[in-house]
Design a protein around this motif. Structure first.
Motif, mmCIF file in Angstrom:
data_model
loop_
_atom_site.group_PDB
_atom_site.id
_atom_site.type_symbol
_atom_site.label_atom_id
_atom_site.label_comp_id
_atom_site.label_asym_id
_atom_site.label_seq_id
_atom_site.Cartn_x
_atom_site.Cartn_y
_atom_site.Cartn_z
ATOM 1 N N GLN B 183 0.784 -1.235 0.000
ATOM 2 C CA GLN B 183 0.000 0.000 0.000
ATOM 3 C C GLN B 183 0.818 1.288 0.000
ATOM 4 O OE1 GLN B 183 -3.704 -0.046 0.215
ATOM 5 N NE2 GLN B 183 -3.064 -2.028 -0.586
ATOM 6 N N THR B 184 2.108 1.202 0.293
ATOM 7 C CA THR B 184 2.858 2.460 0.403
ATOM 8 C C THR B 184 3.602 2.761 -0.899
ATOM 9 O OG1 THR B 184 4.849 1.414 1.320
ATOM 10 C CG2 THR B 184 3.176 2.117 2.891
ATOM 11 N N TRP B 185 3.959 4.023 -1.067
ATOM 12 C CA TRP B 185 4.762 4.481 -2.199
ATOM 13 C C TRP B 185 6.117 4.940 -1.673
ATOM 14 C CZ3 TRP B 185 1.444 8.146 -5.832
ATOM 15 C CH2 TRP B 185 0.404 7.407 -6.404
ATOM 16 N N PHE B 186 7.059 5.083 -2.613
ATOM 17 C CA PHE B 186 8.376 5.594 -2.223
ATOM 18 C C PHE B 186 8.425 7.117 -2.235
ATOM 19 C CE2 PHE B 186 9.724 1.376 -4.064
ATOM 20 C CZ PHE B 186 10.074 0.818 -2.858
ATOM 21 N N ASP B 187 7.498 7.750 -2.937
ATOM 22 C CA ASP B 187 7.547 9.212 -3.076
ATOM 23 C C ASP B 187 6.227 9.721 -3.647
ATOM 24 O OD1 ASP B 187 7.590 8.517 -5.764
ATOM 25 O OD2 ASP B 187 9.735 8.924 -6.004
ATOM 26 N N ARG B 188 6.146 11.035 -3.840
ATOM 27 C CA ARG B 188 4.944 11.646 -4.398
ATOM 28 C C ARG B 188 4.895 11.475 -5.913
ATOM 29 N NH1 ARG B 188 5.586 17.246 -0.844
ATOM 30 N NH2 ARG B 188 4.980 16.330 1.156
ATOM 31 N N ALA B 189 5.919 10.869 -6.511
ATOM 32 C CA ALA B 189 5.953 10.681 -7.965
ATOM 33 C C ALA B 189 5.416 9.314 -8.361
ATOM 34 C CB ALA B 189 7.377 10.871 -8.482
ATOM 35 N N GLY B 190 4.916 8.558 -7.408
ATOM 36 C CA GLY B 190 4.262 7.289 -7.741
ATOM 37 C C GLY B 190 5.180 6.086 -7.815
ATOM 38 N N ASN B 191 6.431 6.230 -7.409
ATOM 39 C CA ASN B 191 7.299 5.052 -7.349
ATOM 40 C C ASN B 191 6.759 4.113 -6.275
ATOM 41 O OD1 ASN B 191 9.401 5.419 -9.389
ATOM 42 N ND2 ASN B 191 9.870 7.291 -8.233
ATOM 43 N N PHE B 192 6.683 2.837 -6.607
ATOM 44 C CA PHE B 192 5.899 1.924 -5.778
ATOM 45 C C PHE B 192 6.565 0.552 -5.687
ATOM 46 C CE2 PHE B 192 3.784 -1.211 -8.557
ATOM 47 C CZ PHE B 192 4.301 -0.790 -9.778
ATOM 48 N N HIS B 193 5.910 -0.340 -4.977
ATOM 49 C CA HIS B 193 6.426 -1.702 -4.764
ATOM 50 C C HIS B 193 5.252 -2.630 -4.540
ATOM 51 C CE1 HIS B 193 5.382 -1.515 -0.513
ATOM 52 N NE2 HIS B 193 5.699 -0.240 -0.601
ATOM 53 N N SER B 194 5.544 -3.919 -4.404
ATOM 54 C CA SER B 194 4.487 -4.895 -4.092
ATOM 55 C C SER B 194 4.691 -5.413 -2.671
ATOM 56 C CB SER B 194 4.552 -6.068 -5.072
ATOM 57 O OG SER B 194 5.623 -6.930 -4.705
ATOM 58 N N ASP B 195 3.880 -6.407 -2.311
ATOM 59 C CA ASP B 195 4.043 -6.995 -0.975
ATOM 60 C C ASP B 195 5.239 -7.954 -0.918
ATOM 61 O OD1 ASP B 195 3.041 -9.073 -2.456
ATOM 62 O OD2 ASP B 195 1.224 -9.348 -1.257
ATOM 63 N N ALA B 196 5.973 -8.071 -2.038
ATOM 64 C CA ALA B 196 7.197 -8.880 -2.010
ATOM 65 C C ALA B 196 8.413 -8.026 -1.640
ATOM 66 C CB ALA B 196 7.416 -9.543 -3.366
ATOM 67 N N LEU B 197 8.157 -6.769 -1.309
ATOM 68 C CA LEU B 197 9.257 -5.845 -0.993
ATOM 69 C C LEU B 197 10.100 -6.331 0.187
ATOM 70 C CD1 LEU B 197 10.606 -2.965 -1.231
ATOM 71 C CD2 LEU B 197 8.898 -2.196 0.418
ATOM 72 N N GLN B 198 11.410 -6.224 0.006
ATOM 73 C CA GLN B 198 12.335 -6.399 1.133
ATOM 74 C C GLN B 198 13.300 -5.236 1.091
ATOM 75 O OE1 GLN B 198 14.200 -10.149 1.691
ATOM 76 N NE2 GLN B 198 12.433 -11.316 0.992
ATOM 77 N N VAL B 199 13.548 -4.647 2.241
ATOM 78 C CA VAL B 199 14.443 -3.500 2.311
ATOM 79 C C VAL B 199 15.563 -3.830 3.284
ATOM 80 C CG1 VAL B 199 14.632 -1.048 2.900
ATOM 81 C CG2 VAL B 199 12.522 -1.907 1.856
ATOM 82 N N THR B 200 16.796 -3.578 2.866
ATOM 83 C CA THR B 200 17.914 -3.680 3.803
ATOM 84 C C THR B 200 18.503 -2.292 3.982
ATOM 85 O OG1 THR B 200 18.386 -5.941 3.119
ATOM 86 C CG2 THR B 200 20.145 -4.761 4.278
ATOM 87 N N GLU B 201 18.379 -1.781 5.191
ATOM 88 C CA GLU B 201 18.889 -0.445 5.487
ATOM 89 C C GLU B 201 20.259 -0.542 6.139
ATOM 90 O OE1 GLU B 201 15.423 0.256 8.172
ATOM 91 O OE2 GLU B 201 15.480 2.246 7.251
#
Lengths: 329, 269
Positions: B183-201
């Motif tokens: 449900q979330t986006w990366f920015d106001r420009a519509g960059n997006f992901h699916s529920d398969a997202l994995q993030v390593t910070e």
């Protein structure tokens, strides 16, 4: 019999943390503050009402007979909840709600000594009567979201509402770092950051639902003073649900004490004062108890999933259309 | 012609200079009692990445009434190499999101921002680093997320902010975040992901007041390969710095439910 007696002793001790608790020594963090960290749900006190039954007067400890009745009620509620069938609209059945454990404490309010919230000031009586009459008319057929409570709108339960026992997602967690204590409340995902580093309150122009908290240590007890409230969060069970509770003004001040009385218990106390609302300050106190089956706070994405709001508002709009009512017959 | 030893010394010296320029004098980093870097404090980014994580020029905003206040500021992106490797279908979806951004961006609705967007939203956040776990509290929408530093826990349910498991690699805090919803986006420009997202910070402090932040984005349903963002986090050093309350639900309700209010919506008045 013996175990029952032991339970009574333990519960009485938990209900009244003031006597010296000599055996227990609060652990320290590596930086030297008392360590209150952990998950501290308020669920165990669900069976205890905010205000005391007037029949009990100044007595805040139940007799054996009264306690047995409470325990029986608890069992009935537990069985009812566990036997609940899932509703087709919202897929929740058994297991979503908690029911607490019976406790000897008769009310959460401990001061005034009769366990009753003091009377409102005459001005507050008028103000609240107006608010509640509006609530009664509008709550079930709201013109807008503003006719619903801050809880239903997923905004905030406020400082007191967030820690009072609730039937679900009432986990609290304390996390500490040098100079800070954070009190997280699961429902509506609050994270109140309490400086204990000598910081001063933010400027009076800044008003907040959860106010502005500053803490200090008195021995091993965390004392937190909260001001800068915006006067928009009802004080009572469930953030004003079913018309419960009272809406204070911006002059509200809350003083909380978190006193870890043993490994598994924090005696939580909050004194609530607002000279524009109540004729005198009042105090609630109850134990926050560790629960091995409740050691995680889940993400409570309340607003994100608030289909209730669409349902209630669209329902109210549908009821305004006379044709639809007739067609349904 | 320099001898081998001189060459060697030259290389070593250069390496040392580069290391000093790019890296830290680790002996000066604030540290916890346990010897780990002390990340406690209020942090914020200085970036327009929340408008668009890729390079972007200035643009007019959607509401002329807001004049220059509502315009999109220009910015250099935070995506390494600037390219986001969308799969063909996903690239179309991104375009659609961009076209609908004034209606569809979850930020409009005051929804939890997800990771890594929470980091570069234009609001501060506070790191609470205890001797065990770490909690990050973001000013925006009172979002907060615990980082489990003990034995890694699997995400038991999908969520907006995911499930975070952290560990130290030298002086870098590495956080694996899984169990996201879509449900979330990366920015106001519509960059997006699916529920398969994995993030390593990766949070690497380079001095007492700066953390290099990197996030590797992996989502095989949306991207053909992992990609990475990086930008610095700056300590908010104002003497009276405090996280304030930005409970934005109230500011989103007319937008979300205005068509369900009694009488005309405010937008139609």
């Amino acid at each position: 019999m013996k175990s029952e007696l032991l339970a009574v002793v333990i519960i009485c001790a938990a209900a009244n943390p003031l006597p010296a608790q000599t055996a227990w020594k609060t652990p320290k963090t590596p930086w030297g503050d008392p360590d209150l960290q952990g998950v501290w749900p308020s669920s165990s006190m669900l069976m205890t009402p905010l205000e005391r039954d007037p029949k009990l007067g100044a007595r805040n400890v139940l007799t054996d007979q009264e306690y047995r009745v409470k325990a029986m009620m608890s069992k009935v509620i537990k069985n009812g909840l566990e036997g609940a069938t899932p509703s087709p609209r919202v897929n929740i059945g058994a297991g979503w709600a908690d029911y607490g454990v019976p406790d000897r404490q008769a009310s959460l309010v401990i001061d005034p000594p009769d366990g009753r919230i003091p009377p409102l000031t005459p001005e507050a009586q008028q103000r609240e009567a107006l608010r509640l009459s509006h609530y009664k008319v509008k709550h079930n057929a709201p013109d807008t979201w503003e006719d619903l409570t801050m809880w239903e709108r997923c905004i905030s339960l406020g400082v007191v509402g967030s820690v009072l026992p609730l039937v679900y997602n009432h986990g609290n967690q304390i996390v500490q770092s040098p100079g800070y204590v954070v009190f997280r409340n699961e429902m509506v995902h609050e994270a109140r950051i309490i400086p204990v580093n000598g910081a001063k309150h933010i400027a009076p122009a800044i008003r907040q639902y959860m106010g502005d908290s500053i803490g200090h240590w008195e021995g091993s007890t965390l004392v937190v003073e909260t001001t800068n409230f915006n006067g928009k969060a009802v004080i009572g069970m469930g953030g004003g649900f079913e018309g419960a509770g009272t809406l204070p003004t911006e002059s509200l001040q809350i003083t909380e004490r978190f006193n870890r009385t043993d490994e598994r218990t924090i005696a939580y106390r909050a004194t609530i004062e607002d000279p524009n609302t109540w004729t005198k300050p009042w105090t609630i106190e109850f134990p926050l108890r560790k629960d091995d089956s409740y050691n995680t706070l889940y993400e409570y994405a309340c607003h994100e999933g608030n289909i209730f709001m669409y349902d209630v508002l669209s329902g109210a709009r549908a009821q305004e259309k006379p044709d639809e009512g007739a067609a349904a017959k | 012609m320099p001898g081998r030893l001189q060459k060697c010394i030259f290389v070593l010296l250069s390496a040392g200079i580069i290391a000093a320029a790019n890296r830290t004098d680790v002996s000066k980093l604030p540290r916890t009692a346990g010897g780990k870097p002390d990340l406690n404090g209020i942090w914020q980014t200085i970036t327009t990445a929340n408008w668009d994580i890729q390079d972007h020029g200035a643009q007019a905003g959607p509401f002329f009434q807001l004049g220059a206040i509502g315009a999109v500021p220009p910015g250099q992106g935070i995506v390494e190499g600037n390219e986001i490797p969308y799969l063909p279908q996903a690239a179309l979806k991104k375009k659609e999101n961009l076209a609908n951004r004034w209606k569809a961006d979850p930020e409009l609705k005051c929804y939890m921002p997800g990771v890594p967007r929470a980091t570069y939203l234009p609001y501060p956040f506070q790191i609470i680093q205890s001797q065990k776990d770490i909690l990050i509290v973001y000013e925006y929408a009172t979002t907060n997320r615990p980082i489990n530093m003990a034995k890694p826990q699997e995400a038991v349910v999908d969520s907006w902010m995911g499930t975070s498991n952290g560990r130290w690699e030298g002086d870098t805090l590495v956080v694996d975040v899984t169990g996201f919803n879509d449900q979330t986006w990366f920015d106001r420009a519509g960059n997006f992901h699916s529920d398969a997202l994995q993030v390593t910070e990766r949070y690497t402090p380079i001095d007492a007041n700066t953390i290099n932040y990197q996030a590797t984005i992996t989502d095989p349903k949306v991207f053909s390969r992992p990609w990475r963002i990086s930008l610095p986090l700056y300590r908010v050093r104002d003497t009276n710095a405090r996280l304030l309350e930005f409970k934005c639900v109230e500011f989103s309700e007319e937008f979300l439910y205005g068509n369900l209010r009694k009488g005309p919506a405010n937008s139609e008045k």
